[in-house]
Each structure stands twice: as C-alpha cells, then as structure tokens.
Write an enzyme that holds these catalytic residues in place. Structure first.
Site, mmCIF file in Angstrom:
data_model
loop_
_atom_site.group_PDB
_atom_site.id
_atom_site.type_symbol
_atom_site.label_atom_id
_atom_site.label_comp_id
_atom_site.label_asym_id
_atom_site.label_seq_id
_atom_site.Cartn_x
_atom_site.Cartn_y
_atom_site.Cartn_z
ATOM 1 C CD GLN A 14 -2.369 1.506 2.732
ATOM 2 O OE1 GLN A 14 -3.587 1.410 2.745
ATOM 3 N NE2 GLN A 14 -1.664 1.756 3.833
ATOM 4 C CB SER A 132 4.403 0.062 13.571
ATOM 5 O OG SER A 132 3.089 -0.251 13.972
ATOM 6 C CD GLU A 134 -0.213 -3.152 16.588
ATOM 7 O OE1 GLU A 134 -0.013 -4.156 17.272
ATOM 8 O OE2 GLU A 134 -1.278 -2.519 16.618
ATOM 9 C CE1 TYR A 155 4.625 -5.116 11.290
ATOM 10 C CE2 TYR A 155 3.486 -4.030 13.099
ATOM 11 C CZ TYR A 155 4.046 -3.980 11.839
ATOM 12 O OH TYR A 155 4.028 -2.807 11.131
HETATM 13 P P1 NAP Z 1 1.910 -3.905 3.050
HETATM 14 O O1 NAP Z 1 0.836 -3.375 2.160
HETATM 15 O O2 NAP Z 1 1.691 -5.174 3.774
HETATM 16 O O3 NAP Z 1 3.234 -4.018 2.166
HETATM 17 C C1 NAP Z 1 4.360 -4.704 2.622
HETATM 18 C C2 NAP Z 1 5.410 -4.720 1.534
HETATM 19 O O4 NAP Z 1 6.551 -5.437 2.020
HETATM 20 C C3 NAP Z 1 4.968 -5.430 0.255
HETATM 21 O O5 NAP Z 1 5.528 -4.764 -0.850
HETATM 22 C C4 NAP Z 1 5.594 -6.803 0.410
HETATM 23 O O6 NAP Z 1 5.846 -7.452 -0.829
HETATM 24 C C5 NAP Z 1 6.921 -6.415 1.053
HETATM 25 N N1 NAP Z 1 7.587 -7.533 1.695
HETATM 26 C C6 NAP Z 1 7.054 -8.488 2.485
HETATM 27 N N2 NAP Z 1 8.000 -9.376 2.858
HETATM 28 C C7 NAP Z 1 9.148 -8.978 2.283
HETATM 29 C C8 NAP Z 1 10.462 -9.492 2.235
HETATM 30 N N3 NAP Z 1 10.786 -10.633 2.872
HETATM 31 N N4 NAP Z 1 11.420 -8.832 1.543
HETATM 32 C C9 NAP Z 1 11.093 -7.690 0.872
HETATM 33 N N5 NAP Z 1 9.865 -7.166 0.840
HETATM 34 C C10 NAP Z 1 8.898 -7.798 1.540
HETATM 35 O O7 NAP Z 1 2.294 -2.808 4.161
HETATM 36 P P2 NAP Z 1 1.946 -1.241 4.200
HETATM 37 O O8 NAP Z 1 0.631 -1.066 4.861
HETATM 38 O O9 NAP Z 1 2.219 -0.652 2.871
HETATM 39 O O10 NAP Z 1 3.031 -0.737 5.246
HETATM 40 C C11 NAP Z 1 4.331 -0.310 4.830
HETATM 41 C C12 NAP Z 1 5.283 -0.424 5.997
HETATM 42 O O11 NAP Z 1 4.839 0.405 7.066
HETATM 43 C C13 NAP Z 1 5.414 -1.813 6.592
HETATM 44 O O12 NAP Z 1 6.733 -1.947 7.052
HETATM 45 C C14 NAP Z 1 4.469 -1.791 7.782
HETATM 46 O O13 NAP Z 1 4.875 -2.738 8.733
HETATM 47 C C15 NAP Z 1 4.634 -0.373 8.246
HETATM 48 N N6 NAP Z 1 3.503 0.255 8.897
HETATM 49 C C16 NAP Z 1 2.266 0.228 8.312
HETATM 50 C C17 NAP Z 1 1.216 0.910 8.904
HETATM 51 C C18 NAP Z 1 -0.144 0.931 8.275
HETATM 52 O O14 NAP Z 1 -1.100 1.264 8.988
HETATM 53 N N7 NAP Z 1 -0.271 0.641 6.986
HETATM 54 C C19 NAP Z 1 1.437 1.626 10.102
HETATM 55 C C20 NAP Z 1 2.706 1.655 10.647
HETATM 56 C C21 NAP Z 1 3.742 0.986 10.032
HETATM 57 P P3 NAP Z 1 4.727 -8.388 -1.539
HETATM 58 O O15 NAP Z 1 3.812 -7.429 -2.260
HETATM 59 O O16 NAP Z 1 5.533 -9.236 -2.430
HETATM 60 O O17 NAP Z 1 4.019 -9.138 -0.445
HETATM 61 O O1 F7E Z 2 -6.417 -4.688 13.012
HETATM 62 C C1 F7E Z 2 -9.230 -5.848 15.078
HETATM 63 C C2 F7E Z 2 -7.849 -6.352 15.429
HETATM 64 O O2 F7E Z 2 -5.200 -5.972 11.264
HETATM 65 C C3 F7E Z 2 -6.971 -3.563 13.643
HETATM 66 C C4 F7E Z 2 -0.846 -2.946 10.320
HETATM 67 O O3 F7E Z 2 -0.766 -2.083 9.212
HETATM 68 O O4 F7E Z 2 -1.558 -1.154 11.743
HETATM 69 C C5 F7E Z 2 -1.906 -2.442 11.273
HETATM 70 O O5 F7E Z 2 -2.028 -3.343 12.352
HETATM 71 C C6 F7E Z 2 -7.830 -4.017 14.825
HETATM 72 C C7 F7E Z 2 -7.136 -5.021 15.741
HETATM 73 O O6 F7E Z 2 -4.439 -3.650 11.925
HETATM 74 C C8 F7E Z 2 -10.665 -8.216 12.740
HETATM 75 O O7 F7E Z 2 -7.913 -7.254 16.525
HETATM 76 C C9 F7E Z 2 -11.286 -7.198 14.554
HETATM 77 O O8 F7E Z 2 -7.361 -4.663 17.063
HETATM 78 O O9 F7E Z 2 -6.474 -3.885 10.617
HETATM 79 P P1 F7E Z 2 -5.653 -4.598 11.602
HETATM 80 P P2 F7E Z 2 -3.393 -3.595 13.128
HETATM 81 O O10 F7E Z 2 -3.273 -4.874 13.828
HETATM 82 O O11 F7E Z 2 -3.752 -2.391 13.946
HETATM 83 C C10 F7E Z 2 -0.312 -1.075 12.441
HETATM 84 C C11 F7E Z 2 -0.076 0.358 12.828
HETATM 85 C C12 F7E Z 2 0.808 -1.706 11.713
HETATM 86 O O12 F7E Z 2 1.957 -1.296 11.846
HETATM 87 C C13 F7E Z 2 0.520 -2.981 11.001
HETATM 88 O O13 F7E Z 2 1.497 -3.227 10.013
HETATM 89 O O14 F7E Z 2 -8.985 -4.690 14.305
HETATM 90 N N1 F7E Z 2 -10.038 -6.789 14.272
HETATM 91 N N2 F7E Z 2 -11.680 -8.076 13.626
HETATM 92 C C14 F7E Z 2 -9.612 -7.393 13.151
HETATM 93 N N3 F7E Z 2 -8.461 -7.291 12.461
HETATM 94 C C15 F7E Z 2 -8.334 -8.030 11.329
HETATM 95 N N4 F7E Z 2 -7.200 -7.932 10.582
HETATM 96 N N5 F7E Z 2 -9.339 -8.855 10.894
HETATM 97 C C16 F7E Z 2 -10.519 -8.989 11.563
HETATM 98 O O15 F7E Z 2 -11.410 -9.734 11.173
#
Ligand code: NAP
Ligand code: F7E
Length: 349
Positions: A14, A132, A134, A155
């Site tokens: 994303q 993050s 998290e 994570y």
């Molecule tokens: P995402 O959609 O899950 O994308 C993850 C990316 O990492 C994908 O391009 C995936 O490739 C790649 N990847 C997975 N395993 C890998 C590996 N072994 N080597 C190289 N690349 C790999 O995550 P996102 O939501 O864009 O988030 C981007 C970053 O911000 C992540 O590090 C996430 O943990 C962090 N983050 C996200 C959020 C959020 O709310 N979105 C908040 C805080 C931090 P494939 O497409 O091949 O799977």
């Molecule tokens: O869950 C609850 C679940 O998986 C949010 C990643 O981008 O943000 C993300 O992590 C909440 C949790 O995101 C379902 O228990 C209920 O409390 O959408 P999520 P996450 O765990 O907050 C952080 C900032 C990152 O860094 C991570 O990479 O929703 N929940 N029911 C559920 N969650 C999921 N996935 N599926 C359910 O059915």
C-alpha cells in the site's frame, strides 16, 4: 530533469505504491525491490510502470528480499540512492503470531541488513524506517515520541528492534536515519485482510449479493486511522529535514472497529446486525486495545495536519470498493477527494 534517486523496499505494498507515485511526481528516479512470486504481485504499481526499453523511464524494479543480505548489498551498491525508504515487512500483526521467526527475520534482521549495507557502502544515504504505533502496545494513550513502548506481538517486538537499531546507527555512525512512527493508515489499496479494507470490501460484496456474512474478531479495539497518501508525503518530508529525528504521525482521533462497521454499513444503507458475525479465530493472543496519536511534534516540526479523518476515510474506501464490485459508488468519498485534493498526485483507485 532527474534530481534524486530513491530506493523503496516494499514498493508493491500500500504505502510503497503511493510513495513511488509521489516521488515520481517530484522528479525522482525511483528504484523498488520486488519479490519473485508465481503470480503477479505488482498490481498496485502497474499503472506507473513502463517498459524499461522505453526512453526516460524513471521507475526501476529489482528482484530481492529483505532476508537476503547479498542481494540487498548489491542493490544498494549498484543503485547508489540518495534516500532509502524501508517499507518492506511481514506487516500483519495477527499473522506474526503464526510466523514469529519469519516476521523477525524480515522486519528486525531485514532492517539490520539494510542499515549495514548503507554503512558499508560509505555513501551518504538518508534512511527512513517504517516504525509503527504497534510498538506502543499497551502503553496508555495518547502516545507520543516520549511514551515508553510496550509491544504486544512478534510484529511489534520486531519493529521495536528495528526502531532502536535505526537510532543506534544514527547515533553511532552519524547516519541520517529517521523513524516514522505511523499510526494505522488505510486506503483503497489497503491489504484485503486488514480490518478496514475487509469491512469495506465485504459491504460492497454484500451490496452486490456476492457475500452473505462478514466474520470479524474484536470489535472493541480502538485505532487512530488516517489516509495513506497523506502519510507517505510526510515520510518524504522527514528525510528533507536538516537533522534526522523520529516522529509520531496520526490524526489524534480514536475509533473502535465497531464504529467503523457502523459508519460503513450506514453509508450504504445496510443493517449490520443482519450480516456481521464474530469468529474468535480473529482474536489475537495479546491485543492492543487503544491507540491514539499525540501528533504535536509532527504538526509543529513538519506541518503535518491530516485532511482526511475517520468518516471521510470510510467513505473513500467504500466508494472505491463499490466501483471495484461493479456497483455505482454512493459518491460522498469521491466528492471529498475532488474537494480536498484538487492537485492530487496519485491515481484514484
Ligand atoms: P503492506 O501493504 O503489507 O506491504 C508490505 C510490503 O513489504 C509489500 O511490498 C511486500 O511485498 C513487502 N515484503 C514483504 N516481505 C518482504 C520481504 N521478505 N522482503 C522484501 N519485501 C517484503 O504494508 P503497508 O501497509 O504498505 O506498510 C508499509 C510499511 O509500514 C510496513 O513496514 C508496515 O509494517 C509499516 N507500517 C504500516 C502501517 C499501516 O497502517 N499501513 C502503520 C505503521 C507501520 P509483496 O507485495 O511481495 O508481499
Ligand atoms: O487490526 C481488530 C484487530 O489488522 C486492527 C498494520 O498495518 O496497523 C496495522 O495493524 C484491529 C485489531 O491492523 C478483525 O484485533 C477485529 O485490534 O487492521 P488490523 P493492526 O493490527 O492495527 C499497524 C499500525 C501496523 O503497523 C501494522 O502493520 O482490528 N479486528 N476483527 C480485526 N483485524 C483483522 N485484521 N481482521 C478482523 O477480522
């Protein structure tokens, strides 16, 4: 004219896809690391990809993996980027309980590989680490840069290791390395198994009569949800500062999963009680109950003020999923995008 070169890990995700689009709009040459897969995994960046044989192509992809130091070293050495954005991760919190060692390898050790490769290259490369919210885990809300961390999943522990290592390399080797501590941010490009997207897709599928029920886990969990395109802009901003630092990025609002469900079902005029069911398989061994950013520092230092909050976000995502399901969007989400981002640099999904 090409001004700078950036390397993005996780470019197919994303954030990686939005960031690539943003940097291209700024004139960058953008290099991305992609993983080999037996099916196409580039759908989020297909619209910005051109055949490398064409002239002036500024998006270049390299096969690699954060678990493979040799390839990472080669790419960093050969590309010689000005900036590296480390977004690659096994990013699903629930899945990290199933694959803890793999998550650690990619998220924690993967960051070590990248930082080491920058250090050994001897080049002045600015580094962004995707930290993050998290990492705050059970810490009392609101959470700021000064809040002590209390991670609650493999994570989060892995991200915390990477966070500290980024700080260590900044202090020990005088590297320009920043942690962006981003709270949840979503979009129509959000992975389909994260809760917001799971809900917006399900509502569209229910409206299209292709799905009967939506199974969810903990509806009480609260998150600070923002809009991904705004969050990638601020990643870039962090690397343009005079001094490397760490920043919390969020909206400063918190809402429960249940409120998100209500907002989305109300928006399309469906009664949630008929469709939503609880399946304990989505519960986590340890849950993060409440996240809410205290974004004062990023507001003051980076001028970060999100234009999209909870309600608008839900509407933007539903409109996109309605369109993807072949239905007419409700329209409010589309209108918000037009009004708030008249000079948008990203393609609407
Ligand atoms: P995402 O959609 O899950 O994308 C993850 C990316 O990492 C994908 O391009 C995936 O490739 C790649 N990847 C997975 N395993 C890998 C590996 N072994 N080597 C190289 N690349 C790999 O995550 P996102 O939501 O864009 O988030 C981007 C970053 O911000 C992540 O590090 C996430 O943990 C962090 N983050 C996200 C959020 C959020 O709310 N979105 C908040 C805080 C931090 P494939 O497409 O091949 O799977
Ligand atoms: O869950 C609850 C679940 O998986 C949010 C990643 O981008 O943000 C993300 O992590 C909440 C949790 O995101 C379902 O228990 C209920 O409390 O959408 P999520 P996450 O765990 O907050 C952080 C900032 C990152 O860094 C991570 O990479 O929703 N929940 N029911 C559920 N969650 C999921 N996935 N599926 C359910 O059915």
């Amino acid at each position: 004219m090409v001004t700078k070169k950036a390397l993005i890990t996780g470019i197919t995700g994303q954030d990686g896809s939005y960031l690539a689009e943003f940097l291209l709009s700024k004139g960058y040459e953008v290099h991305g690391i992609i993983r080999r897969a037996s099916t196409f995994n580039t759908s989020r960046i297909d619209h910005i990809y051109s055949d490398p044989h064409e002239e002036g192509v500024r998006l270049k992809l390299h096969y690699g993996d954060l678990s493979d130091a040799e390839t990472i070293n080669n790419i960093v050495y050969n590309v010689r980027p000005d900036e590296i954005y480390n977004l690659g991760a096994q990013s699903h919190v629930r899945v990290s309980f199933d694959v803890p060692e793999y998550t650690t390898n990619v998220v924690a050790t993967g960051t070590t590989r990248l930082l080491e490769s920058i250090r050994r290259s001897g080049n002045h490369i600015r580094f962004y680490q995707a930290s993050s919210s998290e990492m705050f885990g059970s810490a009392s809300p609101p959470q700021s840069e000064g809040t002590p961390f209390a991670p609650r999943s493999p994570y989060a522990c892995s991200k915390l290791y990477a966070y500290w290592l980024t700080k260590n390399y900044r202090e020990g080797y005088n590297m320009f390395a920043c942690n962006g501590i981003l709270f949840n941010h979503e979009s129509p490009r959000r992975g389909e198994t994260f809760v917001t997207r799971k809900i917006t897709r399900a509502v569209a599928a229910i409206a299209a009569k292709k799905q009967e029920h939506l199974y969810l886990g903990n509806l009480k969990a609260r998150r600070d949800w923002g809009y991904a395109p705004e969050y990638v802009e601020v990643m870039w901003k962090m690397l343009q500062q005079e001094r490397a630092d760490d920043f919390v990025i969020g909206t400063g609002e918190t809402h429960s999963v249940e409120e998100f469900v209500d907002e989305v079902f109300d928006y399309v005029g469906l009664k949630k009680d008929r469709y939503v069911r609880i399946d304990p398989k989505y519960f986590r061994p340890t849950e993060v109950e409440v996240l809410i950013a205290d974004p004062l520092k990023s507001k003051e230092a980076l001028g970060f003020e999100p234009r999209i909050k909870f309600r608008e976000l839900a509407h933007i995502m539903v409109d996109a999923d309605m369109r993807a399901a072949g239905l007419e969007p409700v329209g409010e989400g589309d209108r918000i995008l037009e009004q708030r981002f008249p000079r948008r640099w990203w393609a609407v999904d």
